[in-house]
Design an enzyme around this catalytic site. Structure first.
Site, PDB file in Angstrom:
ATOM      1  N   HIS A 308      -2.345  -7.814  -5.042  1.00 42.17           N
ATOM      2  CA  HIS A 308      -3.283  -8.552  -4.195  1.00 42.17           C
ATOM      3  C   HIS A 308      -3.067  -8.124  -2.756  1.00 42.17           C
ATOM      4  O   HIS A 308      -1.939  -7.876  -2.345  1.00 42.17           O
ATOM      5  CB  HIS A 308      -3.059 -10.066  -4.314  1.00 42.17           C
ATOM      6  N   ASP A 366      -6.862 -13.131 -11.953  1.00 41.33           N
ATOM      7  CA  ASP A 366      -7.685 -12.472 -12.971  1.00 41.33           C
ATOM      8  C   ASP A 366      -6.896 -12.101 -14.213  1.00 41.33           C
ATOM      9  O   ASP A 366      -7.469 -11.780 -15.245  1.00 41.33           O
ATOM     10  CB  ASP A 366      -8.342 -11.215 -12.383  1.00 41.33           C
TER      11      ASP A 366
HETATM   12  N1  CMC Z   1      -1.317  -1.179 -10.450  1.00 43.18           N
HETATM   13  C1  CMC Z   1      -0.537  -0.173  -9.979  1.00 43.18           C
HETATM   14  N2  CMC Z   1      -0.269   0.050  -8.678  1.00 43.18           N
HETATM   15  C2  CMC Z   1      -0.825  -0.791  -7.802  1.00 43.18           C
HETATM   16  C3  CMC Z   1      -1.631  -1.858  -8.206  1.00 43.18           C
HETATM   17  C4  CMC Z   1      -1.880  -2.049  -9.573  1.00 43.18           C
HETATM   18  N3  CMC Z   1      -2.644  -3.047 -10.007  1.00 43.18           N
HETATM   19  N4  CMC Z   1      -2.062  -2.531  -7.116  1.00 43.18           N
HETATM   20  C5  CMC Z   1      -1.545  -1.903  -6.063  1.00 43.18           C
HETATM   21  N5  CMC Z   1      -0.775  -0.852  -6.467  1.00 43.18           N
HETATM   22  C6  CMC Z   1      -0.012   0.046  -5.607  1.00 43.18           C
HETATM   23  C7  CMC Z   1      -0.949   0.986  -4.853  1.00 43.18           C
HETATM   24  O1  CMC Z   1      -1.147   2.183  -5.562  1.00 43.18           O
HETATM   25  C8  CMC Z   1      -0.177   1.214  -3.562  1.00 43.18           C
HETATM   26  O2  CMC Z   1       0.829   2.161  -3.821  1.00 43.18           O
HETATM   27  P1  CMC Z   1       1.347   3.154  -2.637  1.00 43.18           P
HETATM   28  O3  CMC Z   1       1.898   2.252  -1.558  1.00 43.18           O
HETATM   29  O4  CMC Z   1       2.381   3.985  -3.292  1.00 43.18           O
HETATM   30  O5  CMC Z   1       0.147   3.915  -2.192  1.00 43.18           O
HETATM   31  C9  CMC Z   1       0.514  -0.139  -3.303  1.00 43.18           C
HETATM   32  O6  CMC Z   1       0.635  -0.758  -4.600  1.00 43.18           O
HETATM   33  C10 CMC Z   1      -0.266  -1.050  -2.370  1.00 43.18           C
HETATM   34  O7  CMC Z   1      -1.560  -1.274  -2.944  1.00 43.18           O
HETATM   35  P2  CMC Z   1      -2.944  -1.098  -2.189  1.00 43.18           P
HETATM   36  O8  CMC Z   1      -3.940  -0.527  -3.150  1.00 43.18           O
HETATM   37  O9  CMC Z   1      -2.739  -0.420  -0.892  1.00 43.18           O
HETATM   38  O10 CMC Z   1      -3.279  -2.630  -1.945  1.00 43.18           O
HETATM   39  P3  CMC Z   1      -4.665  -3.198  -1.511  1.00 43.18           P
HETATM   40  O11 CMC Z   1      -4.350  -4.427  -0.766  1.00 43.18           O
HETATM   41  O12 CMC Z   1      -5.518  -2.184  -0.852  1.00 43.18           O
HETATM   42  O13 CMC Z   1      -5.372  -3.568  -2.910  1.00 43.18           O
HETATM   43  C11 CMC Z   1      -5.910  -4.714  -4.903  1.00 43.18           C
HETATM   44  C12 CMC Z   1      -5.248  -4.807  -3.513  1.00 43.18           C
HETATM   45  C13 CMC Z   1      -6.026  -6.131  -5.478  1.00 43.18           C
HETATM   46  C14 CMC Z   1      -7.330  -4.154  -4.730  1.00 43.18           C
HETATM   47  C15 CMC Z   1      -5.066  -3.819  -5.820  1.00 43.18           C
HETATM   48  O14 CMC Z   1      -3.789  -4.384  -5.990  1.00 43.18           O
HETATM   49  C16 CMC Z   1      -5.728  -3.582  -7.163  1.00 43.18           C
HETATM   50  O15 CMC Z   1      -6.591  -2.704  -7.279  1.00 43.18           O
HETATM   51  N6  CMC Z   1      -5.348  -4.379  -8.235  1.00 43.18           N
HETATM   52  C17 CMC Z   1      -5.988  -4.271  -9.519  1.00 43.18           C
HETATM   53  C18 CMC Z   1      -7.346  -4.961  -9.494  1.00 43.18           C
HETATM   54  C19 CMC Z   1      -7.222  -6.470  -9.468  1.00 43.18           C
HETATM   55  O16 CMC Z   1      -6.498  -7.064 -10.258  1.00 43.18           O
HETATM   56  N7  CMC Z   1      -7.995  -7.102  -8.570  1.00 43.18           N
HETATM   57  C20 CMC Z   1      -8.088  -8.554  -8.457  1.00 43.18           C
HETATM   58  C21 CMC Z   1      -7.516  -9.086  -7.202  1.00 43.18           C
HETATM   59  S1  CMC Z   1      -7.318 -10.877  -7.219  1.00 43.18           S
HETATM   60  C22 CMC Z   1      -8.894 -11.583  -7.389  1.00 43.18           C
HETATM   61  C23 CMC Z   1      -9.926 -11.090  -6.447  1.00 43.18           C
HETATM   62  O17 CMC Z   1      -9.686 -10.790  -5.289  1.00 43.18           O
HETATM   63  O18 CMC Z   1     -11.078 -11.011  -6.855  1.00 43.18           O
END
Ligand code: CMC
Length: 431
Positions: A308, A366
């Site tokens: 998140h 989720d």
């Molecule tokens: N699986 C594997 N690695 C992950 C995941 C994941 N689900 N989420 C984040 N990471 C890694 C990401 O690759 C990054 O690694 P690095 O620092 O080496 O580049 C690090 O963790 C930080 O993540 P980020 O992508 O920079 O974080 P963000 O804040 O941009 O994205 C997120 C947040 C929710 C979009 C992302 O965690 C994600 O895509 N999760 C899966 C989709 C999901 O479950 N979304 C629902 C969110 S909660 C309800 C809602 O908001 O609707």
């Protein structure tokens, strides 16, 4: 109201600039850069808005480090245990918990607006049967601006109020009808004897040929799902609603934009993507393969339902959702299901895995919601529409707040331009 208590100094090109610092009621201080461009001729750069507060708000507060979510100051776990969805709607919309009389009046107003204009059925019928219900919701909610002209003047507080009530009241009907249409069953009209969550289950699962009695435990679980999704401060879809309506667009068009944004798998679409992922993993022995893929930088795969932007500790909504999932599965006698085993084991492994621990990736809301909705009999394509109908009150509360905010201006981000500098047009024969 908390305001400037100090200033921050920016040194740039031999000059220094004093920037006001605002102190919120809770949370980190905010450096006010509104005059920065005018005074220093520079922009700030923050793709994804990781460090940018886009507005003042009094609705929802999140402390991602401790995993806390407050609506108008009330913790989500207390609301989930003691309140119910329509009371939370009132709280979000009007700022305080209602008295018994205020709640009754609010419930009556919402209940009296649950029907859709009869002609709107033709919109549903115009879609292909295999259309995703989110596609139908984007279309039908946008089309509401063509039907409810008497609540599209955003400068009139009464019209804004009517639009708010209409959207909260009609969204379950729209989501349920999108579902009914996709399975070829007749639309079921709202039943005002039922409460909000039970009415939604009724519109989804009743058929004219048989009596359908809503199980109170399932209705309670549905109500809790709605409460847990009701608002989440300036997330992507809420910011979309604010940005869309900052131009003066009508509320139905703006909420349709929010629904479109919510659909994506990084946001509300994650609940559908998560259950599909659990099914694809299929058996517990395949989990290590997927964990390895999630860690592999060359593989775009992410563990859906994990991580998140704001929570760097357990998502407090996920905690409540998990206990609700246990209750529903026990009621329905499906504790021994393969998808559930995969989910339980995946959660255990990920919570112990160094990669997930280091990056503070916890299960989010989720991860568990899909398990409950699936157990209730919803297909995965309905998971995000249920998120959308629950989040509608959040979008509208934030929209109402924005419209009356004296600091509100059209949203217009700037950019760090990296394209070609000025150059002269070249005739085609000389290229
Ligand atoms: N699986 C594997 N690695 C992950 C995941 C994941 N689900 N989420 C984040 N990471 C890694 C990401 O690759 C990054 O690694 P690095 O620092 O080496 O580049 C690090 O963790 C930080 O993540 P980020 O992508 O920079 O974080 P963000 O804040 O941009 O994205 C997120 C947040 C929710 C979009 C992302 O965690 C994600 O895509 N999760 C899966 C989709 C999901 O479950 N979304 C629902 C969110 S909660 C309800 C809602 O908001 O609707």
């Amino acid at each position: 109201m908390p305001d400037n208590t100090s200033t921050a100094t920016l040194s740039l090109g031999g000059k220094s600039y004093e920037l006001p610092v605002h102190s919120p009621s809770v949370g980190p201080d905010v450096i006010d850069i509104r005059k920065l461009y005018a005074e220093a001729d520079v922009f700030t750069f923050d793709p994804g808005f990781t460090s940018t507060a886009a507005c003042r708000s009094t609705i929802t507060y999140i402390d991602g480090d401790v995993g806390e979510l407050l609506h108008r100051g009330y913790p989500i776990d207390q609301l989930a245990e003691k309140s119910h969805f329509l009371e939370v709607c009132y709280l979000l919309l009007y700022g305080d918990l209602p008295s018994a009389a205020q709640l009754e009046d609010f419930e009556t107003r919402v209940t009296r607006h649950t029907m859709l204009h009869e002609q709107m059925q033709y919109f549903f019928r115009g879609f292909r049967r295999d259309a995703h219900p989110m596609a139908i919701m984007v279309g039908v909610v946008g089309a509401m601006s063509a039907f409810y002209h008497d609540s599209t003047d955003i400068s009139d507080p009464w019209q804004r109020e009517v639009a708010a009530i209409r959207m909260i009241a009609k969204m379950p009907t729209i989501a349920a009808w999108a579902y009914k249409y996709s399975i070829g069953q007749p639309f079921v009209y709202p039943n005002n004897r039922l409460d909000y969550a039970a009415n939604f289950l009724h519109m989804c699962f009743a058929v004219p040929a048989e009596d359908y009695v809503v199980d109170p435990i399932l209705a309670k679980a549905m109500d809790r799902i709605m409460m847990l999704h009701a608002d989440h401060e300036q997330n992507a879809s809420t910011s979309t609603v604010r940005l869309a309506s900052s131009s003066g667009a009508n509320p139905f068009a703006s909420i349709a934009a929010g629904i479109a944004c919510l659909w994506g798998p990084a946001h509300g679409g994650a609940n559908q993507a998560c259950l599909e992922m659990l099914r694809e993993i299929g058996t517990v022995d395949r989990i290590p393969e997927y964990i390895a893929r999630a860690k592999d930088k060359s593989d775009p795969f992410k563990l859906m339902g994990f991580g998140h932007r704001v929570y760097k500790n357990f998502d407090p909504r996920a905690k409540v959702m998990k206990s609700s999932a246990d209750e529903v599965l026990a009621l329905l006698g499906i504790e021994d299901n393969e998808t559930l085993k995969v989910a339980t084991e995946l959660e255990r492994i990920a919570l112990e895995d160094e990669y997930f621990v280091e990056k503070k990736l916890y299960p989010n809301v989720d991860f568990y919601s899909g398990i409950i909705l699936n157990a209730m009999g919803f297909p995965t394509s309905m998971f995000t529409p249920i998120f959308a109908l629950s989040r509608t009150v959040g979008w509208i509360s934030q929209w109402k707040e924005m419209i009356t905010d004296p600091e509100q201006r059209i949203g217009r981000p700037r950019q760090l331009y990296t394209g070609a500098a000025r150059r002269d047009y070249v005739e085609v024969e000389h290229r």
